[in-house]
Motif scaffolding. Structure first.
Motif, PDB file in Angstrom:
ATOM      1  N   ARG A 159       0.827  -1.208   0.000  1.00 22.48           N
ATOM      2  CA  ARG A 159       0.000   0.000   0.000  1.00 22.48           C
ATOM      3  C   ARG A 159       0.864   1.262   0.000  1.00 22.48           C
ATOM      4  NH1 ARG A 159      -3.220   0.033   4.794  1.00 22.48           N
ATOM      5  NH2 ARG A 159      -2.300  -1.875   5.613  1.00 22.48           N
ATOM      6  N   ALA A 160       1.983   1.212   0.731  1.00 20.55           N
ATOM      7  CA  ALA A 160       2.905   2.358   0.743  1.00 20.55           C
ATOM      8  C   ALA A 160       3.515   2.552  -0.637  1.00 20.55           C
ATOM      9  CB  ALA A 160       3.997   2.139   1.786  1.00 20.55           C
ATOM     10  N   ARG A 161       3.878   1.463  -1.280  1.00 21.71           N
ATOM     11  CA  ARG A 161       4.459   1.548  -2.632  1.00 21.71           C
ATOM     12  C   ARG A 161       3.465   2.200  -3.598  1.00 21.71           C
ATOM     13  NH1 ARG A 161       4.314  -0.483  -7.387  1.00 21.71           N
ATOM     14  NH2 ARG A 161       2.557  -1.869  -6.904  1.00 21.71           N
ATOM     15  N   ARG A 162       2.205   1.775  -3.504  1.00 21.76           N
ATOM     16  CA  ARG A 162       1.173   2.345  -4.376  1.00 21.76           C
ATOM     17  C   ARG A 162       0.968   3.827  -4.089  1.00 21.76           C
ATOM     18  NH1 ARG A 162      -3.470  -2.361  -3.530  1.00 21.76           N
ATOM     19  NH2 ARG A 162      -2.348  -4.098  -4.539  1.00 21.76           N
ATOM     20  N   ARG A 163       0.964   4.189  -2.809  1.00 24.93           N
ATOM     21  CA  ARG A 163       0.721   5.576  -2.436  1.00 24.93           C
ATOM     22  C   ARG A 163       1.856   6.485  -2.941  1.00 24.93           C
ATOM     23  NH1 ARG A 163      -2.626   7.364   1.454  1.00 24.93           N
ATOM     24  NH2 ARG A 163      -4.071   6.016   0.317  1.00 24.93           N
ATOM     25  N   VAL A 164       3.098   6.023  -2.818  1.00 24.61           N
ATOM     26  CA  VAL A 164       4.241   6.801  -3.304  1.00 24.61           C
ATOM     27  C   VAL A 164       4.138   6.994  -4.816  1.00 24.61           C
ATOM     28  CG1 VAL A 164       6.744   6.765  -3.673  1.00 24.61           C
ATOM     29  CG2 VAL A 164       5.804   6.157  -1.441  1.00 24.61           C
ATOM     30  N   LYS A 165       3.731   5.936  -5.516  1.00 22.23           N
ATOM     31  CA  LYS A 165       3.566   6.033  -6.974  1.00 22.23           C
ATOM     32  C   LYS A 165       2.454   7.020  -7.326  1.00 22.23           C
ATOM     33  CE  LYS A 165       2.764   3.335 -11.169  1.00 22.23           C
ATOM     34  NZ  LYS A 165       1.760   4.276 -11.686  1.00 22.23           N
ATOM     35  N   ASP A 166       1.356   6.990  -6.574  1.00 28.21           N
ATOM     36  CA  ASP A 166       0.252   7.927  -6.823  1.00 28.21           C
ATOM     37  C   ASP A 166       0.723   9.373  -6.656  1.00 28.21           C
ATOM     38  OD1 ASP A 166      -1.528   5.924  -7.367  1.00 28.21           O
ATOM     39  OD2 ASP A 166      -2.410   5.868  -5.361  1.00 28.21           O
ATOM     40  N   TYR A 167       1.486   9.609  -5.591  1.00 25.27           N
ATOM     41  CA  TYR A 167       2.021  10.951  -5.360  1.00 25.27           C
ATOM     42  C   TYR A 167       2.941  11.359  -6.512  1.00 25.27           C
ATOM     43  CZ  TYR A 167       0.376  11.131  -0.485  1.00 25.27           C
ATOM     44  OH  TYR A 167      -0.397  11.177   0.643  1.00 25.27           O
ATOM     45  N   ALA A 168       3.799  10.433  -6.942  1.00 25.14           N
ATOM     46  CA  ALA A 168       4.740  10.727  -8.026  1.00 25.14           C
ATOM     47  C   ALA A 168       3.992  11.066  -9.315  1.00 25.14           C
ATOM     48  CB  ALA A 168       5.671   9.538  -8.249  1.00 25.14           C
ATOM     49  N   ASP A 169       2.903  10.344  -9.571  1.00 29.02           N
ATOM     50  CA  ASP A 169       2.102  10.606 -10.771  1.00 29.02           C
ATOM     51  C   ASP A 169       1.480  11.997 -10.740  1.00 29.02           C
ATOM     52  OD1 ASP A 169       2.685   8.099 -11.723  1.00 29.02           O
ATOM     53  OD2 ASP A 169       0.797   7.186 -11.058  1.00 29.02           O
TER      54      ASP A 169
END
Length: 220
Positions: A148-158
């Motif tokens: 979930r943390a990995r997904r959240r970081v990717k969402d922020y990066a996007d």
């Protein structure tokens, strides 16, 4: 079928909103992002220097908060705040807003009014346990904190925001604890909910599995 309700609950970052949006398009359901509603309240508190622990102050301002969802945009007191509610500062505070009894009462009532007489899919923390305990289909979607943390970081990066993975992971773990231990409508799996762990699943796989459950419930 009138007032067909799909309730998707689960912890932060488990993919509830993404899956709910896709299901709404595939099955022509109205999507209601309840988490965004709590984010709008948290944003209002932050922007107006409201103490999250001052119930007297909160009771005074709650009637001043007007929330609407128009064409997928989140409107707070007439202003489109779709981007603002997804910023880290709101993410860090939304659980504190969500555990306030008076806030939950206001938003649960609003969620039921918006959903009345419609075929809907809602995602949140207490949809299947509190908001719609008689939902036609209840899903409890989970994933590991690390995923979930990995997904959240990717969402922020996007969105052009760079966040530290370890900080996001700790924030998610803290939010999990707050959500599952709060007095008002804590995060928990409804007894009749179907649990699905999406840690190692692609979005398409998760969508396919949940789509089958919806078809079964609709008798398709």
């Amino acid at each position: 079928m009138e007032n067909f309700v799909v309730a998707i609950d689960g912890p932060a970052g488990s993919g509830k909103s993404t899956i709910a949006k896709l299901l709404s398009k595939e099955f022509d359901l109205t999507y209601l992002d309840t988490g965004a509603m709590y984010r709008m309240v948290a944003l209002y508190f932050l922007d107006n220097n409201i103490d999250f622990n001052n119930i007297v102050q909160i009771k005074k301002v709650l009637p001043l908060i007007e929330i609407d969802i128009l064409d997928g945009k989140f409107i707070l007191n007439g202003k489109d705040v779709s981007l603002e509610i997804r910023t880290p500062r709101v993410t860090e505070k939304v659980s504190f807003a969500a555990k306030i009894k008076e806030v939950r009462e206001k938003l649960v009532d609003l969620q039921r009014k918006i959903s009345f007489g419609k075929n809907v899919v809602l995602d949140g923390r207490d949809i299947g346990t509190v908001v719609f305990p008689d939902a036609d289909l209840k899903i409890f979607l989970i994933a590991s904190p690390e995923e979930r943390a990995r997904r959240r970081v990717k969402d922020y990066a996007d969105k052009g925001m760079q966040e530290d993975y370890n900080e996001v992971l700790e924030s998610i773990k803290e939010r999990d604890y707050i959500d599952s231990h709060r007095d008002e409508s804590p995060l928990k799996k409804a007894e009749d909910a179907i649990e699905l762990d999406s840690s190692s699943m692609e979005i398409g796989e998760t969508l396919e599995v949940l789509g089958k459950y919806i078809k079964e419930k609709k008798g398709e």
